[in-house]
Scaffold this active site. Structure first.
Site, mmCIF file in Angstrom:
data_model
loop_
_atom_site.group_PDB
_atom_site.id
_atom_site.type_symbol
_atom_site.label_atom_id
_atom_site.label_comp_id
_atom_site.label_asym_id
_atom_site.label_seq_id
_atom_site.Cartn_x
_atom_site.Cartn_y
_atom_site.Cartn_z
ATOM 1 N N LYS A 29 0.896 -1.061 0.083
ATOM 2 C CA LYS A 29 -0.069 -0.269 0.020
ATOM 3 C C LYS A 29 1.015 1.296 -0.025
ATOM 4 C CE LYS A 29 -4.089 1.379 -0.168
ATOM 5 N NZ LYS A 29 -5.150 0.884 -1.221
ATOM 6 N N SER A 74 -7.536 -1.245 -5.378
ATOM 7 C CA SER A 74 -7.998 -1.072 -4.172
ATOM 8 C C SER A 74 -9.560 -0.947 -3.962
ATOM 9 C CB SER A 74 -7.342 0.289 -3.634
ATOM 10 O OG SER A 74 -7.609 0.387 -2.230
#
Length: 468
Positions: free
Chosen positions: A186, A381
Site C-alpha cells: 500500500k 484498491s
C-alpha cells in the site's frame, strides 16, 4: 355593431395570416441557411484529437481547476464513431491529430484496435503532430503515414515513475502525518512517512512498468515495422528528439506543416486546390450517427464505475456512494434488465463507499441478475473491492489491478502551532477521550491504538470480501 365585429375579426384574421406567412418564410430561410451545417459533406475526413482527459463514457470528466482543459468524446463513443465511419460513404479517411493524449494505456489500446479495424476498409489513415508525446505517438503510429512538423519531435523514452516525498518538508514545518495502514504494497502513504520508496514499492512499480513498457514497444514495433530492439535503442538515446532524427530512424514518414497535410488530403481525394477538404471532429460526427436500437424488451445495463470512490455528493468522474446505490437499486427493480456489465476504471478511494457498493453488487447478483465486471485502465484498491462479488471478472492485459491494502492518515500540527507560530492549547475533560483526535494536539498512545485497531478491522473486512 355587427359591422364593427366583422371588421375587427377580418382585421385580426388578416394580421394572423400575415404573421403566419412571415413566420413560414422565416423558417424556410432559416432552414436553408443552416441546412449545410446539418448535412455531412461528402469526402470528409474524420478527425481524432484526444488532447483532453479521455473518459470511458462521454461527459464523465472530473471537474478540473484548469478551466481551459477541453473535454470530448469518451472511449466508447470514439469506438462507435470509428466503426460507423469505416462503412460510411461520406467519410473518406481518418486524420489523427494530437500533440499529446491524456488516457490510460487500456483506453489507448482499445482505440488502437478500432483504428486497425478501420484500416481494413481501405480508407487512408494519416497522423499529424506539431510534436508527439509518448502516448500520442503510441496512437499515431497506427497511421499509414505519420507526419511531423519540421520543428517537432517524437518524445518516446519508455515508461518510468518519479514520486515526490513530503516528509522532509513536513518535518521542517513541524507537521506530522500520523499514518495507519495495512498491506506492505500500500504505497500511497509512503510520501508522508518516508523520504524514498520502500523496496516493496520499487519492486511492484518495476514489475508493472516493465510489463507496460514491453506492450508499448511491441505495439509501436508492429505498427511501424521496426524491430523491438531498435525501438529500445531509440528510447535509450532519445533518437526522436528532432524531426530529422525521427525521419532517419523510421518514426515519421514526412516532415511537413499542417497546411501541407491538407494539400495531401486534397490530392488523395482528387480535389482542386481551391476546394476545402471537410475535416469533422469525432464529437461532431457523433451527432450524425443513428441512435442505438432499443427494440428488445430484454436489456443489459452498463454501470460506468470511473474515477475515485467517494462518500459524498454526486460529481462527474467520481464513484459516489448515494448515486451508485440508487442506480443499482433501480436496476434491480427493472424487470427488463437481465444482466449487468460493471465497467471499472478506478484507483480506489473511500472504504465505506467501496463496501456499500460491493454489498449492493452482491445483492444484485444474489437476486438472479448476472454481473460481469470489466476492468479498464485501473481496478485498484476500492476499484477492485466493488467488483469482487461480480459473477465474472474480465481484465485487459495492461489493467493495473491490485493494491489490496488500506490506510488512514491523521495530520498533527501541534508542533507547527507551538514552536513556529506560538499557539498552545489547554483542555478540560469530562471523559478520557472528550477532546481526542484533534490535529492541534499530539495523539496519545490510546488514540494511536484506536486508529490502528479500526484500520486493521477495515483491512480484515476488505480481505474477507475479496476472499469470499
Amino acid at each position: 355593431m355587427k359591422k364593427f365585429f366583422r371588421s375587427v375579426f377580418t382585421s385580426c384574421l388578416g394580421t394572423l395570416l400575415a404573421l403566419t406567412l412571415v413566420g413560414l418564410v422565416g423558417f424556410v430561410l432559416f432552414y436553408q441557411f443552416t441546412k449545410k451545417d446539418k448535412n455531412l459533406k461528402k469526402a470528409s475526413f474524420l478527425s481524432l484529437s484526444l488532447q483532453y482527459v479521455v473518459p470511458e463514457k462521454t461527459g464523465n470528466t472530473p471537474q478540473n481547476f484548469n478551466l481551459e482543459m477541453a473535454s470530448g468524446a469518451g472511449v466508447n463513443d470514439i469506438l462507435r464513431s470509428l466503426e460507423h465511419a469505416a462503412q460510411d460513404d461520406m467519410i473518406a479517411g481518418l486524420l489523427i491529430k494530437s500533440n499529446y493524449t491524456i488516457a490510460d494505456m487500456v483506453s489507448i489500446q482499445r482505440i488502437r484496435r478500432a483504428i486497425e479495424k478501420f484500416k481494413t476498409s481501405g480508407k487512408p489513415i494519416y497522423a499529424y503532430g506539431e510534436y508527439y508525446s509518448q502516448s500520442a505517438y503510441h496512437l499515431a503510429s497506427t497511421a499509414d503515414s505519420v507526419f511531423l512538423n519540421p520543428n517537432g519531435s517524437i518524445d518516446i523514452r519508455g515508461l518510468g515513475a518519479a514520486t515526490p516525498f513530503y516528509k522532509g518538508l513536513m518535518d521542517k514545518l513541524g507537521v506530522k502525518m500520523n499514518v495507519f495502514y495495512q498491506g506492505k504494497y500500500k504505497s500511497a502513504i509512503e510520501p508522508y512517512r518516508r523520504n524514498s520508496m520502500s523496496p516493496d514499492n520499487k519492486d511492484q512499480k518495476r514489475i508493472y512498468l516493465n510489463q507496460l513498457n514491453s506492450e508499448l514497444i511491441r505495439e509501436i514495433s508492429n505498427s511501424r515495422n521496426l524491430p523491438e530492439a531498435e525501438i529500445r535503442e531509440i528510447m535509450n538515446n532519445y533518437l526522436g528528439g528532432s524531426a530529422s532524427d525521427a525521419m532517419k530512424h523510421g518514426l515519421a514518414d514526412e516532415v511537413v506543416y499542417y497546411s501541407d497535410v491538407k494539400n495531401i488530403l486534397r490530392k488523395k481525394l482528387n480535389q482542386d486546390e481551391d476546394q476545402k477538404t471537410a475535416i469533422i471532429p469525432v464529437s461532431k460526427y457523433l451527432t450524425f450517427l443513428p441512435k442505438k436500437s432499443t427494440k428488445s424488451e430484454d436489456k443489459i445495463a452498463v454501470i460506468y464505475a470511473e474515477g475515485i470512490l467517494q462518500y459524498g455528493k454526486q460529481e462527474n468522474g467520481k464513484i459516489t456512494n448515494d448515486k451508485y446505490l440508487n442506480l443499482i437499486e433501480r436496476i434491480k427493480r427493472n424487470k427488463n434488465i437481465k444482466s449487468v456489465v460493471l465497467r471499472v476504471n478506478s484507483r480506489g478511494g473511500s472504504s465505506l463507499a467501496s463496501d456499500n457498493i460491493a454489498m449492493a453488487i452482491k445483492d444484485l447478483s444474489d437476486s438472479g441478475i448476472p454481473v460481469i465486471a470489466s476492468f479498464g485502465g485501473y481496478a485498484a484498491s476500492g476499484g477492485y473491492y466493488i467488483a469482487a462479488y461480480a459473477d465474472t471478472i474480465i481484465s485487459e492485459k495492461t489493467t493495473l489491478t491490485g493494491s489490496i491494502g488500506i490506510y488512514s492518515m491523521f495530520p498533527d500540527v501541534h508542533k507547527l502551532l507551538n514552536e513556529k507560530i506560538g499557539i498552545t492549547y489547554d483542555t478540560v475533560l469530562t471523559q478520557d477521550l472528550s477532546r481526542s483526535f484533534t490535529n492541534v494536539m499530539k495523539l496519545t498512545d490510546k488514540e494511536n491504538e484506536i486508529m490502528q485497531k479500526y484500520t486493521d478491522e477495515t483491512y480484515s473486512r476488505f480481505i474477507e470480501v475479496v476472499s469470499e
